[in-house]
Design a protein around this motif. Structure first.
Motif, short mmCIF file in Angstrom:
data_model
loop_
_atom_site.label_atom_id
_atom_site.label_comp_id
_atom_site.label_asym_id
_atom_site.label_seq_id
_atom_site.Cartn_x
_atom_site.Cartn_y
_atom_site.Cartn_z
N GLN A 64 26.90 -24.16 -12.62
CA GLN A 64 28.24 -24.15 -13.22
C GLN A 64 29.28 -23.71 -12.19
OE1 GLN A 64 27.31 -21.57 -16.59
NE2 GLN A 64 27.78 -23.23 -18.01
N TRP A 65 28.94 -22.66 -11.45
CA TRP A 65 29.87 -22.15 -10.43
C TRP A 65 30.15 -23.20 -9.36
CZ3 TRP A 65 33.69 -19.57 -8.77
CH2 TRP A 65 33.86 -19.30 -7.41
N GLN A 66 29.13 -23.89 -8.92
CA GLN A 66 29.31 -24.92 -7.88
C GLN A 66 30.28 -26.00 -8.36
OE1 GLN A 66 28.25 -24.57 -4.79
NE2 GLN A 66 27.30 -22.64 -5.42
N ASN A 67 30.21 -26.35 -9.63
CA ASN A 67 31.11 -27.37 -10.17
C ASN A 67 32.54 -26.84 -10.31
OD1 ASN A 67 29.09 -29.33 -10.42
ND2 ASN A 67 28.52 -28.65 -12.46
N ILE A 68 32.67 -25.61 -10.78
CA ILE A 68 33.98 -25.03 -11.04
C ILE A 68 34.74 -24.74 -9.74
CG2 ILE A 68 35.14 -22.97 -11.95
CD1 ILE A 68 32.86 -22.87 -14.06
N ARG A 69 34.03 -24.26 -8.73
CA ARG A 69 34.68 -23.85 -7.49
C ARG A 69 35.29 -25.01 -6.70
NH1 ARG A 69 31.00 -24.61 -2.97
NH2 ARG A 69 31.90 -22.91 -1.77
N LEU A 70 34.98 -26.24 -7.09
CA LEU A 70 35.50 -27.40 -6.36
C LEU A 70 37.02 -27.40 -6.30
CD1 LEU A 70 33.25 -30.43 -7.42
CD2 LEU A 70 33.50 -29.44 -5.15
#
Length: 436
Positions: A157-163
């Motif tokens: 989830q974090w990898q997707n949000i941090r984009l």
């Protein structure tokens, strides 16, 4: 554009096929938009002189005039772009960055996802309203770790949000809004939420359920003579995404494989009015299917798969037999006809596939397992019977092998698993028994 900036731009857009002329044109367009946004005086067009003019950035009593608006904006650049990003925040840059992204992606769904993430996680956040050049690494780290704790995010989830913040920083650095990009130095020290993999019983059809549900679906076909039941059976042998199965045309079928190259998607009707979607409809990248009931969501056919990569899935003998039955029911088919279209606007849809599976699961008295369980069952059975994982990855259309491993479960019944365990220790057990 300097070579380092070219690399930054290509890294940002993730498209190594874009030529340098296109990148240069895009950069010039963005630069001019930035100048127009930052210039504090109104830009006018003079009919009599057939020219564009505005007040000089350093002296409003003076004018700068050029024959075209583009030339005028270029002339303003040395005055306007000096320390231009000193007061701009991520909130200020977000609309500009999002517009830029919309030029570079073929997927409006990606833009929709960014908009949802922005509203949920970033909009109104104090850090995102602070001038980008003034944000410290300590503040960035505190924000990121607090966000992960507050929403109990998993690593994925974090990898997707941090984009969004990651690429805004890259965008700002590429366009000289900031002199240094600190985002790569961000460190996450809190623990991510651990995602517990669900049990196979809920996610795949075991070997007994596999046989029973295929028989039930075939019985429904014989009773109703509707090819949609055969479509679901076929997918147990193909492992396609539901949207890919629904979008299959006769021209996709060859003697030994199925060509997965397009996908059916469900889109909200209001979303289709957005410029990016309208452009896709106009150039044929997205086809609207009939919506006689004027539902809120509309089925469309996109000219690519989810990963924007087409693939060929091998046909096993069972799949070939099913296709022959379906062919016999469609004697006047054309290469561009959808295989599972039954007339009167009756298309096979993702919702329809799940409905058939729900009813079949009730008939055989097992917990409901939806269309994605077919892909997991397909992958798990292939792995159990020895097909290399990389071949399974290719059949499923995954780019990352780790994604494929997430699809692999034990599809055997408890008795079948126990039998294999017995066989694994049979020779050793015999030796031990003889010894004693």
């Amino acid at each position: 554009m300097q070579e380092t900036d070219q690399k930054e731009l290509k890294k940002l857009i993730h498209d190594d096929t874009m030529d340098m002329d296109t990148i240069a044109d895009l950069e010039k367009m963005i630069s001019r938009k930035k100048i127009e946004k930052l210039h504090r005086y109104t830009i006018f067009y003079n009919d009599k002189r057939d020219a564009w003019y505005t007040c000089h950035p350093l002296d409003y009593k003076k004018r700068i005039q050029r024959k075209t608006k583009e030339a005028l904006l270029d002339a303003l650049a040395p005055y306007v772009l000096v320390n231009a990003g000193a007061s701009l925040s991520m909130t200020d840059l977000y609309p500009e960055w999002l517009e830029y992204k919309s030029y570079l992606t073929n997927s409006p769904n990606t833009i929709d996802t960014h908009e949802k993430h922005w509203k949920k996680y970033f909009e109104g956040t104090p850090l995102f309203q602070k001038p980008l050049a003034e944000i410290t690494l300590k503040e960035l780290n505190l924000w990121a770790n607090s966000l992960i704790k507050e929403y109990n995010l998993s690593s994925k989830q974090w990898q997707n949000i941090r984009l969004i913040p990651k690429q805004i920083f890259e965008y700002a650095y590429m366009n000289d809004y900031i002199q240094r990009n600190i985002f790569p130095q961000l460190k996450v020290t809190v623990k991510f939420r651990q995602v517990v993999k669900k049990s196979a019983e809920k996610l795949v059809y075991n070997s007994e359920e596999f046989e029973r549900i295929l028989l039930d679906l075939y019985s429904s076909f014989e009773l109703k003579k509707e090819v949609r039941f055969l479509a679901v059976i076929l997918n147990f042998y193909l492992g396609l995404r539901a949207g890919e199965l629904a979008a299959l045309q006769w021209g996709d079928i060859s003697e030994d494989s199925v060509h997965a190259q397009r996908e059916m998607t469900l889109v909200q009707e209001t979303t289709l009015q957005k410029e990016a979607y309208q452009a896709q409809i106009k150039n044929g990248q997205r086809i609207l299917l009939p919506n006689p009931k004027h539902n809120k969501y509309v089925y469309t056919i996109e000219d690519h798969t989810k990963t924007h990569k087409d693939r060929y899935v091998p046909l096993i003998s069972q799949a070939k037999k099913l296709l022959n039955i379906i062919r016999s029911l469609s004697p006047y088919r054309k290469a561009t006809d959808y295989i599972f279209y039954e007339g009167d606007d009756k298309y096979l849809t993702m919702r329809g596939i799940n409905s058939m599976l729900e009813y079949a699961c009730k008939h055989i008295d097992i917990d409901t397992k939806r269309s994605h369980a077919i892909r997991r069952t397909y992958a798990s059975r292939l792995a159990t019977f020895g097909l290399p994982v990389d071949a399974i990855r290719s059949n499923l259309g995954h780019s990352d092998l780790n994604t494929t491993y997430d699809y692999l479960y034990n599809p055997l019944t408890a008795s079948e698993s126990l039998l294999i365990m017995e066989r694994a220790f049979t020779s050793l057990s015999q030796q031990v028994t003889t010894t004693f």
